[in-house]
Scaffold this motif. Structure first.
Motif, PDB file in Angstrom:
ATOM      1  N   ILE A 328       0.847  -1.192   0.000  1.00 38.61           N
ATOM      2  CA  ILE A 328       0.000   0.000   0.000  1.00 38.61           C
ATOM      3  C   ILE A 328       0.881   1.240   0.000  1.00 38.61           C
ATOM      4  CG2 ILE A 328      -1.782   1.273   1.257  1.00 38.61           C
ATOM      5  CD1 ILE A 328      -2.709  -1.396   2.410  1.00 38.61           C
ATOM      6  N   ILE A 329       0.635   2.122  -0.959  1.00 39.79           N
ATOM      7  CA  ILE A 329       1.430   3.347  -1.078  1.00 39.79           C
ATOM      8  C   ILE A 329       1.381   4.152   0.223  1.00 39.79           C
ATOM      9  CG2 ILE A 329       1.615   5.566  -2.264  1.00 39.79           C
ATOM     10  CD1 ILE A 329       2.541   3.260  -3.970  1.00 39.79           C
ATOM     11  N   GLY A 330       2.563   4.547   0.714  1.00 36.78           N
ATOM     12  CA  GLY A 330       2.648   5.359   1.915  1.00 36.78           C
ATOM     13  C   GLY A 330       2.679   4.583   3.211  1.00 36.78           C
ATOM     14  N   SER A 331       2.570   3.250   3.138  1.00 40.47           N
ATOM     15  CA  SER A 331       2.586   2.442   4.359  1.00 40.47           C
ATOM     16  C   SER A 331       4.018   2.230   4.831  1.00 40.47           C
ATOM     17  CB  SER A 331       1.931   1.083   4.099  1.00 40.47           C
ATOM     18  OG  SER A 331       2.787   0.266   3.308  1.00 40.47           O
ATOM     19  N   ASN A 332       4.171   1.607   5.987  1.00 44.09           N
ATOM     20  CA  ASN A 332       5.492   1.293   6.530  1.00 44.09           C
ATOM     21  C   ASN A 332       5.945  -0.117   6.165  1.00 44.09           C
ATOM     22  OD1 ASN A 332       6.012   3.754   7.810  1.00 44.09           O
ATOM     23  ND2 ASN A 332       4.817   3.160   9.603  1.00 44.09           N
ATOM     24  N   GLN A 333       5.348  -0.693   5.155  1.00 45.87           N
ATOM     25  CA  GLN A 333       5.794  -2.015   4.717  1.00 45.87           C
ATOM     26  C   GLN A 333       7.227  -1.911   4.186  1.00 45.87           C
ATOM     27  OE1 GLN A 333       2.067  -2.102   2.325  1.00 45.87           O
ATOM     28  NE2 GLN A 333       2.190  -4.316   2.686  1.00 45.87           N
ATOM     29  N   PRO A 334       8.099  -2.848   4.537  1.00 44.79           N
ATOM     30  CA  PRO A 334       9.496  -2.765   4.103  1.00 44.79           C
ATOM     31  C   PRO A 334       9.675  -2.631   2.599  1.00 44.79           C
ATOM     32  CG  PRO A 334       9.288  -4.378   5.854  1.00 44.79           C
ATOM     33  CD  PRO A 334       7.887  -3.958   5.506  1.00 44.79           C
ATOM     34  N   TYR A 335       8.908  -3.377   1.813  1.00 38.21           N
ATOM     35  CA  TYR A 335       9.006  -3.284   0.358  1.00 38.21           C
ATOM     36  C   TYR A 335       8.798  -1.842  -0.087  1.00 38.21           C
ATOM     37  CZ  TYR A 335       8.630  -5.332  -4.393  1.00 38.21           C
ATOM     38  OH  TYR A 335       8.838  -5.691  -5.712  1.00 38.21           O
ATOM     39  N   GLY A 336       7.731  -1.229   0.404  1.00 37.83           N
ATOM     40  CA  GLY A 336       7.424   0.145   0.029  1.00 37.83           C
ATOM     41  C   GLY A 336       8.443   1.139   0.549  1.00 37.83           C
ATOM     42  N   TYR A 337       8.948   0.903   1.746  1.00 40.52           N
ATOM     43  CA  TYR A 337       9.956   1.802   2.321  1.00 40.52           C
ATOM     44  C   TYR A 337      11.184   1.888   1.427  1.00 40.52           C
ATOM     45  CZ  TYR A 337      13.671   3.441   5.416  1.00 40.52           C
ATOM     46  OH  TYR A 337      14.738   4.117   5.941  1.00 40.52           O
ATOM     47  N   PHE A 338      11.697   0.749   0.991  1.00 33.15           N
ATOM     48  CA  PHE A 338      12.894   0.747   0.150  1.00 33.15           C
ATOM     49  C   PHE A 338      12.577   1.231  -1.266  1.00 33.15           C
ATOM     50  CE2 PHE A 338      14.168  -2.262   3.489  1.00 33.15           C
ATOM     51  CZ  PHE A 338      15.365  -1.675   3.863  1.00 33.15           C
ATOM     52  N   ALA A 339      11.360   0.947  -1.733  1.00 30.21           N
ATOM     53  CA  ALA A 339      10.974   1.407  -3.069  1.00 30.21           C
ATOM     54  C   ALA A 339      10.925   2.936  -3.123  1.00 30.21           C
ATOM     55  CB  ALA A 339       9.628   0.815  -3.462  1.00 30.21           C
ATOM     56  N   GLN A 340      10.418   3.590  -2.075  1.00 31.59           N
ATOM     57  CA  GLN A 340      10.360   5.052  -2.057  1.00 31.59           C
ATOM     58  C   GLN A 340      11.741   5.673  -2.245  1.00 31.59           C
ATOM     59  OE1 GLN A 340       7.920   6.976   1.053  1.00 31.59           O
ATOM     60  NE2 GLN A 340       7.257   4.907   1.594  1.00 31.59           N
ATOM     61  N   LYS A 341      12.741   5.035  -1.692  1.00 32.21           N
ATOM     62  CA  LYS A 341      14.085   5.581  -1.743  1.00 32.21           C
ATOM     63  C   LYS A 341      14.826   5.190  -3.012  1.00 32.21           C
ATOM     64  CE  LYS A 341      18.392   5.856   0.888  1.00 32.21           C
ATOM     65  NZ  LYS A 341      19.106   5.491   2.140  1.00 32.21           N
ATOM     66  N   HIS A 342      14.656   3.963  -3.474  1.00 35.61           N
ATOM     67  CA  HIS A 342      15.497   3.446  -4.547  1.00 35.61           C
ATOM     68  C   HIS A 342      14.811   3.360  -5.914  1.00 35.61           C
ATOM     69  CE1 HIS A 342      18.664   2.622  -1.696  1.00 35.61           C
ATOM     70  NE2 HIS A 342      17.772   2.052  -0.896  1.00 35.61           N
ATOM     71  N   CYS A 343      13.493   3.425  -5.936  1.00 36.94           N
ATOM     72  CA  CYS A 343      12.789   3.502  -7.234  1.00 36.94           C
ATOM     73  C   CYS A 343      11.598   4.436  -7.079  1.00 36.94           C
ATOM     74  CB  CYS A 343      12.362   2.114  -7.722  1.00 36.94           C
ATOM     75  SG  CYS A 343      11.304   1.194  -6.568  1.00 36.94           S
ATOM     76  N   PRO A 344      11.836   5.699  -6.723  1.00 33.44           N
ATOM     77  CA  PRO A 344      10.733   6.613  -6.397  1.00 33.44           C
ATOM     78  C   PRO A 344       9.754   6.838  -7.537  1.00 33.44           C
ATOM     79  CG  PRO A 344      12.813   7.807  -6.660  1.00 33.44           C
ATOM     80  CD  PRO A 344      13.154   6.354  -6.621  1.00 33.44           C
ATOM     81  N   ARG A 345      10.236   6.858  -8.759  1.00 28.59           N
ATOM     82  CA  ARG A 345       9.319   7.116  -9.882  1.00 28.59           C
ATOM     83  C   ARG A 345       8.388   5.927 -10.124  1.00 28.59           C
ATOM     84  NH1 ARG A 345      10.237  11.280 -14.425  1.00 28.59           N
ATOM     85  NH2 ARG A 345      10.562  13.052 -13.042  1.00 28.59           N
ATOM     86  N   ALA A 346       8.922   4.727 -10.081  1.00 24.65           N
ATOM     87  CA  ALA A 346       8.063   3.549 -10.250  1.00 24.65           C
ATOM     88  C   ALA A 346       7.054   3.461  -9.111  1.00 24.65           C
ATOM     89  CB  ALA A 346       8.917   2.283 -10.309  1.00 24.65           C
ATOM     90  N   TYR A 347       7.509   3.756  -7.918  1.00 19.01           N
ATOM     91  CA  TYR A 347       6.647   3.643  -6.738  1.00 19.01           C
ATOM     92  C   TYR A 347       5.543   4.694  -6.744  1.00 19.01           C
ATOM     93  CZ  TYR A 347       5.389   3.543  -1.743  1.00 19.01           C
ATOM     94  OH  TYR A 347       4.716   3.455  -0.552  1.00 19.01           O
ATOM     95  N   TRP A 348       5.913   5.961  -6.915  1.00 14.28           N
ATOM     96  CA  TRP A 348       4.920   7.030  -6.831  1.00 14.28           C
ATOM     97  C   TRP A 348       4.101   7.196  -8.107  1.00 14.28           C
ATOM     98  CZ3 TRP A 348       3.457   8.573  -2.329  1.00 14.28           C
ATOM     99  CH2 TRP A 348       4.348   8.521  -1.253  1.00 14.28           C
ATOM    100  N   SER A 349       4.404   6.411  -9.146  1.00 16.32           N
ATOM    101  CA  SER A 349       3.544   6.444 -10.327  1.00 16.32           C
ATOM    102  C   SER A 349       2.284   5.617 -10.111  1.00 16.32           C
ATOM    103  CB  SER A 349       4.298   5.900 -11.558  1.00 16.32           C
ATOM    104  OG  SER A 349       4.492   4.496 -11.457  1.00 16.32           O
ATOM    105  N   CYS A 350       2.223   4.949  -8.974  1.00 16.59           N
ATOM    106  CA  CYS A 350       1.039   4.155  -8.633  1.00 16.59           C
ATOM    107  C   CYS A 350       0.067   4.990  -7.795  1.00 16.59           C
ATOM    108  CB  CYS A 350       1.442   2.906  -7.870  1.00 16.59           C
ATOM    109  SG  CYS A 350       2.385   1.721  -8.846  1.00 16.59           S
ATOM    110  N   ASN A 351      -1.176   4.547  -7.790  1.00 17.89           N
ATOM    111  CA  ASN A 351      -2.211   5.247  -7.047  1.00 17.89           C
ATOM    112  C   ASN A 351      -2.173   4.825  -5.584  1.00 17.89           C
ATOM    113  OD1 ASN A 351      -4.478   6.541  -6.138  1.00 17.89           O
ATOM    114  ND2 ASN A 351      -5.930   5.356  -7.326  1.00 17.89           N
ATOM    115  N   GLN A 352      -2.782   3.719  -5.241  1.00 12.86           N
ATOM    116  CA  GLN A 352      -2.790   3.268  -3.862  1.00 12.86           C
ATOM    117  C   GLN A 352      -2.114   1.920  -3.664  1.00 12.86           C
ATOM    118  OE1 GLN A 352      -6.407   3.741  -1.611  1.00 12.86           O
ATOM    119  NE2 GLN A 352      -7.188   5.292  -2.999  1.00 12.86           N
ATOM    120  N   ILE A 353      -1.960   1.163  -4.723  1.00 16.76           N
ATOM    121  CA  ILE A 353      -1.359  -0.166  -4.627  1.00 16.76           C
ATOM    122  C   ILE A 353      -0.121  -0.240  -5.521  1.00 16.76           C
ATOM    123  CG2 ILE A 353      -1.709  -2.643  -4.910  1.00 16.76           C
ATOM    124  CD1 ILE A 353      -3.464  -1.424  -2.748  1.00 16.76           C
ATOM    125  N   PHE A 354       0.983  -0.670  -4.966  1.00 18.56           N
ATOM    126  CA  PHE A 354       2.237  -0.829  -5.715  1.00 18.56           C
ATOM    127  C   PHE A 354       2.441  -2.312  -6.009  1.00 18.56           C
ATOM    128  CE2 PHE A 354       6.932  -1.583  -5.444  1.00 18.56           C
ATOM    129  CZ  PHE A 354       7.253  -1.013  -6.645  1.00 18.56           C
TER     130      PHE A 354
END
Length: 354
Positions: A328-354
């Motif tokens: 879930i976008i913006g959650s504290n899930q480890p997958y999302g945490y690292f994605a925000q830092k290392h693939c921000p464009r792929a991650y934030w190009s999603c709406n609510q689900i990555f």
């Protein structure tokens, strides 16, 4: 009465959206960043401002053989290969290639598409465009299996139909393509579910990575062009390709060949029989073993995962097991945490689900 009806409609809408937002119901799909003003108006994510003015790379697809044969040998090559023949990739796969490009600006990162359909949706993939246009070192190339295998050590296997008739044709073609590509052009190979966490500049030219103490991985490795062990792997694939077992031509091949030809295990750092090969322990790319893949989706496990991977060069996310896990976008899930830092464009190009 009208006020009551408006409140009732709002209440019903909230009930419909709540389970999707909280539990991550699958119908909230990843959408184009151009659908949301925040992504093109300047959202600050890990220091990146997503504005159209930042596009520095042309989005195009070129012929793989022409591009790779003409590339400069002064720059490292990092390869990701897509063999499903769909001709496109999903956001999590985009994350893998973006993380490599973002953390390795002095290397060329290639997404190689095998046998894409004539009417591929790739050129209309706004999310992929959003990623590629930001990284000058990220390149998309395509080829046909007929031309790519022609005149190579794996030509016979590529043309005799065994791969297509196997129980796992997509996975087994990927196993063969990665050996052929690195043998032919030299460089680093990663699966499309490996997120890169830092620069790879310090890696030796020839290296393998273990995922456990007993098993070598085929999801992350690097060889010089024409390296001897890679040549022997190609010969082994030609002679003993196994279409029945899922991992026999991938991690099974690497583990067998390293033990037989080099007497290498995860505890080895070098081998007298293969002195040019560096052995990387599981902590470098496989700090989280496949049996623990659920940790990447556990909101309470961020500290645990971070402590395990903080010194890693990358992390294998085990898509074979984790592909149905919800981020879930913006959650504290480890997958999302690292994605925000290392693939921000792929991650934030999603709406609510990555």
């Amino acid at each position: 009465m009208q006020r009551f009806e408006r409140r009732l409609k709002f209440f019903v809408l909230a009930l419909l959206l709540l389970p999707a937002t909280y539990f991550g119901v699958g119908y909230l799909k990843c959408k184009s960043p151009l659908d949301y003003d925040i992504y093109v108006s300047g959202a600050d994510v890990s220091g990146d401002y997503f504005t159209e003015e930042e596009d520095i790379n042309e989005f195009k697809v070129t012929d793989a053989l022409e591009t790779l044969e003409a590339r400069s040998s002064s720059r490292k090559a990092i390869f990701f290969i897509e063999t499903s023949r769909r001709g496109t990739i999903n956001p999590r796969q985009m994350c893998a290639i973006e993380s490599a490009a973002k953390n390795n600006p002095f290397s060329d990162v290639y997404l190689l598409l095998l046998d894409p359909p004539v009417n591929s949706s790739l050129m209309n993939n706004e999310q992929l465009k959003f990623v590629v246009r930001f990284y000058k070192n990220l390149k998309i190339v395509q080829t046909t299996s007929e031309s790519y295998f022609a005149g190579t050590a794996l030509q016979t296997l590529g043309r005799n139909g065994k791969i297509g008739q196997s129980n796992y044709p997509v996975e087994h073609m990927s196993d063969v393509m990665r050996i052929l590509t690195i043998l032919r052009f030299g460089g680093i190979y990663f699966d499309l579910d490996v997120m890169i966490l830092r620069s790879l500049e310090t890696l030796a030219e020839n290296w393998v990575s273990f995922e456990t103490e007993d098993a070598c991985s085929s999801s992350a490795f690097g060889f010089q062009k024409g390296q001897k062990l890679a040549q022997k792997m190609a010969v082994e694939l030609n002679r003993n390709f196994d279409g029945d077992e899922w991992g026999n031509n991938g991690p099974g091949l690497f583990t067998r060949m390293l033990k037989r030809e080099c007497e290498i295990s995860a505890k080895s750092k070098t081998s007298e029989k293969c002195p040019d090969i560096t052995v990387l322990p599981p902590s470098v790319f496989h700090s989280i073993e496949y049996l623990s893949w659920q940790l990447f989706f556990d909101r309470t496990a961020l500290s645990q995962v971070y402590s395990k991977v903080k010194d890693s060069l990358g992390v294998h996310l085990w898509n074979h097991f984790s592909h149905e896990g919800v981020v879930i976008i913006g959650s504290n899930q480890p997958y999302g945490y690292f994605a925000q830092k290392h693939c921000p464009r792929a991650y934030w190009s999603c709406n609510q689900i990555f």
